[in-house]
Structures are given as C-alpha cells and as structure tokens.
Scaffold this motif. Structure first.
Motif, PDB file in Angstrom:
ATOM      1  N   ARG A  15       0.560  -1.219  -0.328  1.00 30.70           N
ATOM      2  CA  ARG A  15       0.018   0.067   0.228  1.00 30.70           C
ATOM      3  C   ARG A  15       0.978   1.123   0.045  1.00 30.70           C
ATOM      4  NH1 ARG A  15      -4.860  -0.248   4.346  1.00 30.70           N
ATOM      5  NH2 ARG A  15      -4.947   1.926   3.505  1.00 30.70           N
ATOM      6  N   THR A  16       0.460   2.490  -0.842  1.00 29.03           N
ATOM      7  CA  THR A  16       1.134   3.422  -0.889  1.00 29.03           C
ATOM      8  C   THR A  16       0.430   4.864  -0.841  1.00 29.03           C
ATOM      9  OG1 THR A  16       1.156   3.393  -3.276  1.00 29.03           O
ATOM     10  CG2 THR A  16       2.998   2.409  -2.556  1.00 29.03           C
ATOM     11  N   ASP A  17      -0.926   4.351  -0.101  1.00 28.10           N
ATOM     12  CA  ASP A  17      -1.649   5.779   0.122  1.00 28.10           C
ATOM     13  C   ASP A  17      -1.244   6.642   1.489  1.00 28.10           C
ATOM     14  OD1 ASP A  17      -2.267   3.636   1.891  1.00 28.10           O
ATOM     15  OD2 ASP A  17      -4.370   3.836   1.870  1.00 28.10           O
ATOM     16  N   PHE A  18      -0.166   6.332   1.908  1.00 31.04           N
ATOM     17  CA  PHE A  18       0.256   7.561   2.886  1.00 31.04           C
ATOM     18  C   PHE A  18       1.540   8.025   2.597  1.00 31.04           C
ATOM     19  CE2 PHE A  18      -1.969   4.077   5.251  1.00 31.04           C
ATOM     20  CZ  PHE A  18      -2.700   4.632   5.831  1.00 31.04           C
ATOM     21  N   LYS A  19       1.617   9.437   2.699  1.00 26.76           N
ATOM     22  CA  LYS A  19       2.550   9.970   2.106  1.00 26.76           C
ATOM     23  C   LYS A  19       3.926  10.131   2.839  1.00 26.76           C
ATOM     24  CE  LYS A  19       3.684  14.996   0.871  1.00 26.76           C
ATOM     25  NZ  LYS A  19       3.157  16.395   0.909  1.00 26.76           N
ATOM     26  N   ASP A  20       5.012   9.726   2.315  1.00 24.37           N
ATOM     27  CA  ASP A  20       6.184   9.619   3.137  1.00 24.37           C
ATOM     28  C   ASP A  20       6.764  11.105   3.553  1.00 24.37           C
ATOM     29  OD1 ASP A  20       6.639   6.987   2.597  1.00 24.37           O
ATOM     30  OD2 ASP A  20       7.729   7.163   0.857  1.00 24.37           O
ATOM     31  N   MET A  21       7.379  10.993   4.863  1.00 27.67           N
ATOM     32  CA  MET A  21       7.659  12.140   5.573  1.00 27.67           C
ATOM     33  C   MET A  21       9.304  11.902   5.925  1.00 27.67           C
ATOM     34  SD  MET A  21       4.662  13.283   8.074  1.00 27.67           S
ATOM     35  CE  MET A  21       5.140  14.994   8.125  1.00 27.67           C
ATOM     36  N   GLU A  22       9.937  13.025   5.839  1.00 28.91           N
ATOM     37  CA  GLU A  22      11.361  12.636   6.383  1.00 28.91           C
ATOM     38  C   GLU A  22      11.450  12.593   7.618  1.00 28.91           C
ATOM     39  OE1 GLU A  22      14.182  12.906   4.375  1.00 28.91           O
ATOM     40  OE2 GLU A  22      12.933  13.193   2.850  1.00 28.91           O
ATOM     41  N   LEU A  23      12.097  11.354   8.092  1.00 25.83           N
ATOM     42  CA  LEU A  23      12.396  11.246   9.534  1.00 25.83           C
ATOM     43  C   LEU A  23      13.826  11.056   9.841  1.00 25.83           C
ATOM     44  CD1 LEU A  23       9.670   8.162   9.849  1.00 25.83           C
ATOM     45  CD2 LEU A  23       9.481  10.341  10.358  1.00 25.83           C
ATOM     46  N   ASN A  24      14.079  11.521  11.063  1.00 28.53           N
ATOM     47  CA  ASN A  24      15.461  11.230  11.430  1.00 28.53           C
ATOM     48  C   ASN A  24      15.801   9.901  11.743  1.00 28.53           C
ATOM     49  OD1 ASN A  24      18.059  11.075  12.762  1.00 28.53           O
ATOM     50  ND2 ASN A  24      17.580  13.162  14.141  1.00 28.53           N
ATOM     51  N   PRO A  25      16.547   9.090  11.004  1.00 29.48           N
ATOM     52  CA  PRO A  25      17.116   7.722  11.032  1.00 29.48           C
ATOM     53  C   PRO A  25      17.357   7.354  12.379  1.00 29.48           C
ATOM     54  CG  PRO A  25      18.491   8.711   9.622  1.00 29.48           C
ATOM     55  CD  PRO A  25      17.598   9.555   9.988  1.00 29.48           C
ATOM     56  N   ASN A  26      18.365   8.245  13.031  1.00 32.32           N
ATOM     57  CA  ASN A  26      18.851   8.003  14.184  1.00 32.32           C
ATOM     58  C   ASN A  26      18.117   8.142  15.558  1.00 32.32           C
ATOM     59  OD1 ASN A  26      21.504   7.858  13.092  1.00 32.32           O
ATOM     60  ND2 ASN A  26      21.643  10.091  12.975  1.00 32.32           N
ATOM     61  N   THR A  27      16.773   8.658  15.505  1.00 36.83           N
ATOM     62  CA  THR A  27      16.012   8.664  16.536  1.00 36.83           C
ATOM     63  C   THR A  27      14.658   7.892  16.058  1.00 36.83           C
ATOM     64  OG1 THR A  27      15.140  11.016  15.701  1.00 36.83           O
ATOM     65  CG2 THR A  27      16.978  10.785  17.147  1.00 36.83           C
ATOM     66  N   THR A  28      14.546   7.050  15.103  1.00 34.49           N
ATOM     67  CA  THR A  28      13.292   6.283  14.755  1.00 34.49           C
ATOM     68  C   THR A  28      12.816   5.260  15.437  1.00 34.49           C
ATOM     69  OG1 THR A  28      13.792   7.490  12.522  1.00 34.49           O
ATOM     70  CG2 THR A  28      12.031   5.405  12.875  1.00 34.49           C
ATOM     71  N   LEU A  29      11.550   5.121  16.070  1.00 30.97           N
ATOM     72  CA  LEU A  29      10.777   4.060  16.737  1.00 30.97           C
ATOM     73  C   LEU A  29      10.080   3.440  15.640  1.00 30.97           C
ATOM     74  CD1 LEU A  29       9.615   2.562  19.026  1.00 30.97           C
ATOM     75  CD2 LEU A  29       8.205   4.589  19.506  1.00 30.97           C
ATOM     76  N   LYS A  30      10.402   2.262  15.724  1.00 26.90           N
ATOM     77  CA  LYS A  30       9.248   1.288  14.491  1.00 26.90           C
ATOM     78  C   LYS A  30       8.292   0.123  15.425  1.00 26.90           C
ATOM     79  CE  LYS A  30      13.208   1.266  11.284  1.00 26.90           C
ATOM     80  NZ  LYS A  30      14.151   0.538  10.550  1.00 26.90           N
ATOM     81  N   ILE A  31       7.336   0.463  14.884  1.00 27.99           N
ATOM     82  CA  ILE A  31       6.089  -0.072  15.735  1.00 27.99           C
ATOM     83  C   ILE A  31       5.655  -1.018  14.390  1.00 27.99           C
ATOM     84  CG2 ILE A  31       4.027  -0.107  17.034  1.00 27.99           C
ATOM     85  CD1 ILE A  31       4.826   2.682  17.589  1.00 27.99           C
ATOM     86  N   TYR A  32       5.771  -2.472  14.606  1.00 28.26           N
ATOM     87  CA  TYR A  32       5.255  -3.400  13.586  1.00 28.26           C
ATOM     88  C   TYR A  32       3.932  -4.169  13.981  1.00 28.26           C
ATOM     89  CZ  TYR A  32       9.985  -3.156  11.595  1.00 28.26           C
ATOM     90  OH  TYR A  32      11.113  -2.840  11.164  1.00 28.26           O
ATOM     91  N   PHE A  33       2.788  -3.981  13.297  1.00 30.39           N
ATOM     92  CA  PHE A  33       1.552  -4.993  13.324  1.00 30.39           C
ATOM     93  C   PHE A  33       1.391  -5.965  12.450  1.00 30.39           C
ATOM     94  CE2 PHE A  33       1.201  -0.771  15.073  1.00 30.39           C
ATOM     95  CZ  PHE A  33       0.236  -0.807  16.309  1.00 30.39           C
ATOM     96  N   PRO A  34       2.146  -7.041  12.602  1.00 28.81           N
ATOM     97  CA  PRO A  34       2.035  -8.168  11.674  1.00 28.81           C
ATOM     98  C   PRO A  34       0.568  -8.943  11.561  1.00 28.81           C
ATOM     99  CG  PRO A  34       3.455  -9.047  13.306  1.00 28.81           C
ATOM    100  CD  PRO A  34       2.900  -7.445  13.887  1.00 28.81           C
ATOM    101  N   GLU A  35       0.452  -9.558  10.626  1.00 27.45           N
ATOM    102  CA  GLU A  35      -0.901 -10.618  10.565  1.00 27.45           C
ATOM    103  C   GLU A  35      -0.314 -11.646   9.708  1.00 27.45           C
ATOM    104  OE1 GLU A  35      -3.607 -10.200  11.888  1.00 27.45           O
ATOM    105  OE2 GLU A  35      -4.239  -8.181  11.773  1.00 27.45           O
ATOM    106  N   PHE A  36      -0.651 -12.854  10.405  1.00 32.25           N
ATOM    107  CA  PHE A  36      -0.118 -14.105   9.704  1.00 32.25           C
ATOM    108  C   PHE A  36      -1.506 -15.069   9.584  1.00 32.25           C
ATOM    109  CE2 PHE A  36       3.028 -12.821  12.859  1.00 32.25           C
ATOM    110  CZ  PHE A  36       4.031 -12.708  12.248  1.00 32.25           C
ATOM    111  N   ASP A  37      -1.276 -15.799   8.562  1.00 27.83           N
ATOM    112  CA  ASP A  37      -2.304 -16.716   7.987  1.00 27.83           C
ATOM    113  C   ASP A  37      -1.949 -18.061   8.377  1.00 27.83           C
ATOM    114  OD1 ASP A  37      -1.030 -17.292   5.834  1.00 27.83           O
ATOM    115  OD2 ASP A  37      -1.782 -16.319   4.304  1.00 27.83           O
ATOM    116  N   TYR A  38      -2.867 -18.939   8.303  1.00 23.60           N
ATOM    117  CA  TYR A  38      -2.656 -20.417   8.371  1.00 23.60           C
ATOM    118  C   TYR A  38      -3.667 -21.092   7.763  1.00 23.60           C
ATOM    119  CZ  TYR A  38      -6.641 -20.930  11.641  1.00 23.60           C
ATOM    120  OH  TYR A  38      -7.924 -21.084  12.105  1.00 23.60           O
ATOM    121  N   CYS A  39      -3.345 -22.658   7.438  1.00 23.89           N
ATOM    122  CA  CYS A  39      -4.406 -23.267   6.609  1.00 23.89           C
ATOM    123  C   CYS A  39      -5.382 -23.914   7.530  1.00 23.89           C
ATOM    124  CB  CYS A  39      -3.450 -24.481   5.841  1.00 23.89           C
ATOM    125  SG  CYS A  39      -4.687 -25.170   4.489  1.00 23.89           S
TER     126      CYS A  39
END
Length: 305
Positions: A15-39
């Motif tokens: 998805r690319t519907d969120f505009k990128d902004m300039e972030l300071n790479p040395n002070t960046t907090l990353k928050i991942y919300f994964p989803e997994f599937d199973y059979c």
C-alpha cells in the motif's frame, strides 16, 4: 497429474496511500503490526490467525513485544521477529492472558533471550496460561506485575519513551474470580487487560488490549485528555458491540487506529473512527503495517510477506 488441495498464498501487495515524510533515522521508533495466516484444516482455506501481536524497536535497539497471537502463529511470529534482526526481546508484554494474546509466548521464550516479562499478574488457569507459566519458569524469566498508575521508562536518554498504565486496578476478589470462577467472569477476563499509552516525543500510541466498554468508559471519565493519542490499537480487535465505546474513541481521537485480527470489522467501526477524524487500518492478508516515528513526524507503510 497430482492435484494439491489446501491453502494458496496470495501475491504480495504494497500500500502506498500514506505520504512519506522525512524522519531522522537516528531517532526513529518502529512499530510493527504483523498479520499471519494459516491453513485451516477444517476448511482447507487460508485464514488470518486470531489475536494481537505487536513488535516495537526503539532507536537505541531496545525491543518490546506486546502480545503474541494464538499458538498457530508461533513459527511465523518467531521467524518474523528474527527477520528484523532481533535476537533479544527486552520486554515481553502481555496485555492479558487470553490465548489469542499469549498463545505464541512459549515459542518466543524458547527462541529469544527475554529481558523481562510484564503482565497484570492474573493468569486464567487455562491451558494457554499454564503453558506460558511453565515456559517462564523453565527459562527462569524475570517477571514484573504492573497496574494502573505505573509508568515504565524505555530506552536510554535522550531517546527515552514512557509507557503509562491507565487500567486495571484489580481487587483480590477480582483476581480470585478470574482464576477460579471462569464461568462467572468471562467479561471480567477482557476487563483485566492492561491499557497503556506509549509517549515518544510528540508521538503517542495507545494499547488498550481487549478492554470492554465498561472499562473504556471509566478510563475516559477518569483520565480525559491524558488519553489523547496519535495512534491507537483498536480495542478488542475492532469489535463494536463489546468495545470501542464512542466516549473512549472521542477522548483518544486518534489520527489512525490499527485493527489486528479482522473477525469483527464492520462499517460501524469504520464510521465511528471517521466521525472522529481518524482512519482505520487493517489487513485481510498476511503481511505487516509499519509505523515509524522520530517523535515529531510519523509514516505508515504496509507490506506483504
């Protein structure tokens, strides 16, 4: 000719519907919300694994995992976290002891060095709770119990984030009933959810677990503007009839709400957040939503595995 019946992984998407902004790479907090599937063996179809599981990587390398889905996600969740270059989880945080929030924690404990396990201290006495307790004891994991009013400091200065706990305050009777009277306290189990707000600079994110409307209403009345957050994880997987009280959402007024586990998504929830000038994000196929912030600006991207 040999025909294979079962699950087929859908093609990758971005998805690319969120505009990128300039972030300071040395002070960046990353928050991942994964989803997994199973059979699903009963249907032979791919389904999204139930539950919540969130990975946070702080600028100084400190890591936190909040909840861990059902146990059916164990292998994929472990591999996902390793793919991020993580081999130690500094804080393993359980909002509450339902199996769709702690199911994969024994696998995490077995595969990663764990700095500290944090919870409300109220296991449910069921199989999932027992498996987690046994894993904590087997690997001699340091444990901490937190409640309303506690504040955690995460990371090193000057990049420190704080996590404030707004709920719950459990009486000894509440704790006894949750563990020993499960038939009478089904709703109380979700009401034991730790409700916390992470503040990093000007950016904030609220993690309400599965707290029900009764608790949401009490929290909103008690804390008011202290709850206002840039982002929130929608309560109880976005379920509208048990959680996401309008007063709670109106008080938090998030710009973005993320739903994990899409069983309960309806237009009711979408309209509720839109009416408060917020946007709902969720995935119907496996992959992850990534929120990155330097404490001032934030960006959102979505990737399939």
């Amino acid at each position: 000719m040999i025909t294979f019946l079962g699950c087929i992984t859908p093609p990758a998407e971005k998805r690319t519907d969120f505009k990128d902004m300039e972030l300071n790479p040395n002070t960046t907090l990353k928050i991942y919300f994964p989803e997994f599937d199973y059979c699903n063996p009963e249907t032979g179809k791919n389904e999204i694994v139930q539950g919540d599981g969130i990975v946070l990587v702080f600028p100084d390398g400190t890591t936190m995992v909040i909840d861990s889905f059902m146990s059916t996600a164990s292998e994929k969740f472990v591999n996902f976290i390793k793919s991020l270059g993580i081999y130690k989880i500094d804080y393993l945080f359980a909002t509450h002891y339902h199996s769709d929030h702690i199911g994969s924690m024994p696998a995490l404990i077995a595969n990663f060095e764990i700095g500290q396990f944090i919870s409300n201290g109220t296991p449910f006495g069921d199989k999932a709770s027992t498996n987690l307790i046994q894993a904590l004891e087997k690997y001699n994991i340091n444990q901490a119990v937190i409640m309303e009013g506690d504040v955690l400091s995460i990371g090193k200065q000057p990049l420190t984030a704080t996590m404030k706990i707004f709920w719950p305050t459990l009486s000894e009777k509440d704790k006894y009933d949750v563990i020993y009277n499960p038939g009478k306290t089904a709703a109380l189990k979700n009401l034991t959810s730790l409700v916390s707000k992470l503040q990093y600079g000007d950016f904030s994110i609220l993690f309400p677990g599965d707290v029900y409307k009764k608790g949401e209403k009490e929290i909103a009345k008690k804390y008011g503007n202290q709850l206002k957050s840039t982002v929130m994880k929608a309560s109880h997987h976005g379920e509208w009839y048990t959680a996401n009280h309008p007063l709670f959402v109106r008080t938090i007024k998030p710009e973005v709400a993320v739903i994990q586990d899409t069983r309960y998504i309806t237009h009711v929830i979408d309209n509720l957040y839109k009416s408060n000038k917020g946007k709902i994000l969720y995935r119907l196929t496996q992959g992850y939503t990534l929120i990155e912030t330097d404490g001032k600006n934030y960006t959102i991207s979505e990737q399939s595995f």
